[in-house]
Scaffold this motif. Sequence first.
Motif, PDB file in Angstrom:
ATOM      1  N   SER A  93       0.821  -1.217   0.000  1.00 21.11           N
ATOM      2  CA  SER A  93       0.000   0.000   0.000  1.00 21.11           C
ATOM      3  C   SER A  93       0.856   1.268   0.000  1.00 21.11           C
ATOM      4  CB  SER A  93      -0.962   0.016   1.183  1.00 21.11           C
ATOM      5  OG  SER A  93      -0.229   0.066   2.399  1.00 21.11           O
ATOM      6  N   GLU A  94       2.053   1.208   0.546  1.00 21.45           N
ATOM      7  CA  GLU A  94       2.928   2.391   0.572  1.00 21.45           C
ATOM      8  C   GLU A  94       4.290   2.081  -0.046  1.00 21.45           C
ATOM      9  OE1 GLU A  94       3.171   4.085   4.442  1.00 21.45           O
ATOM     10  OE2 GLU A  94       1.009   4.017   4.721  1.00 21.45           O
ATOM     11  N   ASN A  95       4.308   1.173  -0.998  1.00 29.88           N
ATOM     12  CA  ASN A  95       5.559   0.740  -1.606  1.00 29.88           C
ATOM     13  C   ASN A  95       5.708   1.400  -2.981  1.00 29.88           C
ATOM     14  OD1 ASN A  95       7.688  -0.638  -2.769  1.00 29.88           O
ATOM     15  ND2 ASN A  95       7.111  -2.611  -1.885  1.00 29.88           N
ATOM     16  N   PHE A  96       6.344   2.566  -2.987  1.00 31.29           N
ATOM     17  CA  PHE A  96       6.519   3.315  -4.241  1.00 31.29           C
ATOM     18  C   PHE A  96       7.315   2.521  -5.270  1.00 31.29           C
ATOM     19  CE2 PHE A  96       9.124   6.053  -6.935  1.00 31.29           C
ATOM     20  CZ  PHE A  96       8.121   6.722  -7.616  1.00 31.29           C
ATOM     21  N   GLU A  97       8.341   1.807  -4.818  1.00 28.35           N
ATOM     22  CA  GLU A  97       9.166   1.027  -5.742  1.00 28.35           C
ATOM     23  C   GLU A  97       8.333  -0.010  -6.485  1.00 28.35           C
ATOM     24  OE1 GLU A  97      10.071   1.491  -2.524  1.00 28.35           O
ATOM     25  OE2 GLU A  97      11.750   2.858  -2.794  1.00 28.35           O
ATOM     26  N   TYR A  98       7.363  -0.618  -5.791  1.00 21.51           N
ATOM     27  CA  TYR A  98       6.504  -1.601  -6.420  1.00 21.51           C
ATOM     28  C   TYR A  98       5.670  -0.970  -7.535  1.00 21.51           C
ATOM     29  CZ  TYR A  98       2.691  -4.926  -7.054  1.00 21.51           C
ATOM     30  OH  TYR A  98       1.766  -5.775  -7.600  1.00 21.51           O
ATOM     31  N   TYR A  99       5.052   0.166  -7.236  1.00 25.61           N
ATOM     32  CA  TYR A  99       4.219   0.827  -8.243  1.00 25.61           C
ATOM     33  C   TYR A  99       5.052   1.340  -9.425  1.00 25.61           C
ATOM     34  CZ  TYR A  99       0.392   0.367  -5.010  1.00 25.61           C
ATOM     35  OH  TYR A  99      -0.562  -0.167  -4.185  1.00 25.61           O
ATOM     36  N   ALA A 100       6.249   1.826  -9.153  1.00 29.98           N
ATOM     37  CA  ALA A 100       7.129   2.292 -10.227  1.00 29.98           C
ATOM     38  C   ALA A 100       7.565   1.117 -11.104  1.00 29.98           C
ATOM     39  CB  ALA A 100       8.344   2.996  -9.639  1.00 29.98           C
ATOM     40  N   ALA A 101       7.886   0.000 -10.483  1.00 34.97           N
ATOM     41  CA  ALA A 101       8.306  -1.190 -11.241  1.00 34.97           C
ATOM     42  C   ALA A 101       7.144  -1.722 -12.082  1.00 34.97           C
ATOM     43  CB  ALA A 101       8.824  -2.262 -10.283  1.00 34.97           C
ATOM     44  N   LYS A 102       5.937  -1.740 -11.510  1.00 31.45           N
ATOM     45  CA  LYS A 102       4.757  -2.184 -12.262  1.00 31.45           C
ATOM     46  C   LYS A 102       4.489  -1.261 -13.447  1.00 31.45           C
ATOM     47  CE  LYS A 102       1.650  -4.666 -11.310  1.00 31.45           C
ATOM     48  NZ  LYS A 102       1.199  -5.955 -11.801  1.00 31.45           N
ATOM     49  N   ARG A 103       4.638   0.048 -13.235  1.00 36.68           N
ATOM     50  CA  ARG A 103       4.411   1.015 -14.312  1.00 36.68           C
ATOM     51  C   ARG A 103       5.416   0.800 -15.439  1.00 36.68           C
ATOM     52  NH1 ARG A 103       5.177   5.871 -11.891  1.00 36.68           N
ATOM     53  NH2 ARG A 103       7.243   6.051 -12.761  1.00 36.68           N
ATOM     54  N   GLU A 104       6.676   0.603 -15.092  1.00 39.49           N
ATOM     55  CA  GLU A 104       7.702   0.372 -16.119  1.00 39.49           C
ATOM     56  C   GLU A 104       7.434  -0.924 -16.871  1.00 39.49           C
ATOM     57  OE1 GLU A 104      12.520  -0.154 -16.541  1.00 39.49           O
ATOM     58  OE2 GLU A 104      11.719   0.828 -14.753  1.00 39.49           O
ATOM     59  N   LYS A 105       7.020  -1.970 -16.162  1.00 43.79           N
ATOM     60  CA  LYS A 105       6.685  -3.249 -16.797  1.00 43.79           C
ATOM     61  C   LYS A 105       5.521  -3.065 -17.771  1.00 43.79           C
ATOM     62  CE  LYS A 105       4.528  -7.631 -15.583  1.00 43.79           C
ATOM     63  NZ  LYS A 105       3.295  -7.260 -16.253  1.00 43.79           N
ATOM     64  N   ASN A 106       4.495  -2.348 -17.358  1.00 41.47           N
ATOM     65  CA  ASN A 106       3.330  -2.109 -18.214  1.00 41.47           C
ATOM     66  C   ASN A 106       3.686  -1.259 -19.436  1.00 41.47           C
ATOM     67  OD1 ASN A 106       1.712  -3.645 -16.560  1.00 41.47           O
ATOM     68  ND2 ASN A 106       0.955  -1.884 -15.392  1.00 41.47           N
ATOM     69  N   GLN A 107       4.556  -0.276 -19.259  1.00 43.20           N
ATOM     70  CA  GLN A 107       4.991   0.546 -20.391  1.00 43.20           C
ATOM     71  C   GLN A 107       5.760  -0.295 -21.404  1.00 43.20           C
ATOM     72  OE1 GLN A 107       7.150   3.680 -18.395  1.00 43.20           O
ATOM     73  NE2 GLN A 107       5.382   5.057 -18.406  1.00 43.20           N
ATOM     74  N   ASN A 108       6.589  -1.195 -20.928  1.00 44.70           N
ATOM     75  CA  ASN A 108       7.334  -2.074 -21.828  1.00 44.70           C
ATOM     76  C   ASN A 108       6.381  -2.970 -22.617  1.00 44.70           C
ATOM     77  OD1 ASN A 108       9.859  -3.281 -22.836  1.00 44.70           O
ATOM     78  ND2 ASN A 108       9.137  -5.086 -21.733  1.00 44.70           N
ATOM     79  N   GLU A 109       5.417  -3.565 -21.944  1.00 42.83           N
ATOM     80  CA  GLU A 109       4.455  -4.433 -22.629  1.00 42.83           C
ATOM     81  C   GLU A 109       3.624  -3.643 -23.630  1.00 42.83           C
ATOM     82  OE1 GLU A 109       4.500  -7.737 -22.421  1.00 42.83           O
ATOM     83  OE2 GLU A 109       6.165  -7.510 -21.022  1.00 42.83           O
ATOM     84  N   SER A 110       3.282  -2.429 -23.281  1.00 46.68           N
ATOM     85  CA  SER A 110       2.514  -1.568 -24.186  1.00 46.68           C
ATOM     86  C   SER A 110       3.327  -1.232 -25.435  1.00 46.68           C
ATOM     87  CB  SER A 110       2.097  -0.293 -23.457  1.00 46.68           C
ATOM     88  OG  SER A 110       1.392   0.560 -24.306  1.00 46.68           O
ATOM     89  N   ARG A 111       4.600  -0.944 -25.254  1.00 48.52           N
ATOM     90  CA  ARG A 111       5.480  -0.636 -26.385  1.00 48.52           C
ATOM     91  C   ARG A 111       5.615  -1.857 -27.300  1.00 48.52           C
ATOM     92  NH1 ARG A 111       7.597   3.402 -29.619  1.00 48.52           N
ATOM     93  NH2 ARG A 111       9.663   2.830 -30.325  1.00 48.52           N
ATOM     94  N   ILE A 112       5.743  -3.036 -26.721  1.00 46.65           N
ATOM     95  CA  ILE A 112       5.835  -4.263 -27.526  1.00 46.65           C
ATOM     96  C   ILE A 112       4.572  -4.429 -28.365  1.00 46.65           C
ATOM     97  CG2 ILE A 112       5.869  -6.793 -27.420  1.00 46.65           C
ATOM     98  CD1 ILE A 112       7.722  -6.485 -24.928  1.00 46.65           C
ATOM     99  N   ARG A 113       3.401  -4.276 -27.747  1.00 47.52           N
ATOM    100  CA  ARG A 113       2.133  -4.411 -28.482  1.00 47.52           C
ATOM    101  C   ARG A 113       2.030  -3.375 -29.596  1.00 47.52           C
ATOM    102  NH1 ARG A 113       0.291  -5.051 -23.328  1.00 47.52           N
ATOM    103  NH2 ARG A 113      -0.542  -2.939 -23.259  1.00 47.52           N
ATOM    104  N   TYR A 114       2.433  -2.134 -29.296  1.00 48.79           N
ATOM    105  CA  TYR A 114       2.393  -1.044 -30.276  1.00 48.79           C
ATOM    106  C   TYR A 114       3.259  -1.388 -31.493  1.00 48.79           C
ATOM    107  CZ  TYR A 114       3.548   3.584 -32.209  1.00 48.79           C
ATOM    108  OH  TYR A 114       3.773   4.650 -33.039  1.00 48.79           O
TER     109      TYR A 114
END
Length: 166
Positions: free
Chosen positions: A42-63
């Motif tokens: 709930s207060e783990n910024f590193e987790y949310y940042a890592a998830k965001r980067e992972k999602n951006q990578n997957e989005s770029r691959i799909r694009y």
Amino acid sequence: MREKLTKNDVRKIEEEIKHRKLVVRKECLDAVKEARAHGDLSENFEYYAAKREKNQNESRIRYLENMLKNAIVISEESGEDEVGLNNTVTLYMEDDEEEEVYKLVTSIRGNSMHNMISTESPLGRAILHKKVGDRVLVKANETCSYYVTIREIENTGDGGDQIRRF
């Protein structure tokens, strides 16, 4: 709309997809696992940042995969004395009384901040297949147009131009 790409553009996109799948994806998954191990999410910024980067990578691959699936492969060949893809062109801008230099590229490599204009842009469409000395009308829209004169054409190749981000 179907993207017009050269064989080099396709190769660069395939290389980026491969790199993102084999290297970046693994790094992102490792970062998510490590951040999750730190405990309270709930207060783990590193987790949310890592998830965001992972999602951006997957989005770029799909694009990129979608772009390849719908692409039209075009030739970058042009006559020796005419404006074509990967040519650097010196233009005389009549309204400004100045010369400007542009490189004509596919839209995936277009970058106006570096004077790389797409063949899909009004200026790119207007000068494509024209010759040195031609005076060309560039129609920006229905009410705005201007003339340019082609002063010089140089074949510069793609020179390692990078493909555009989102």
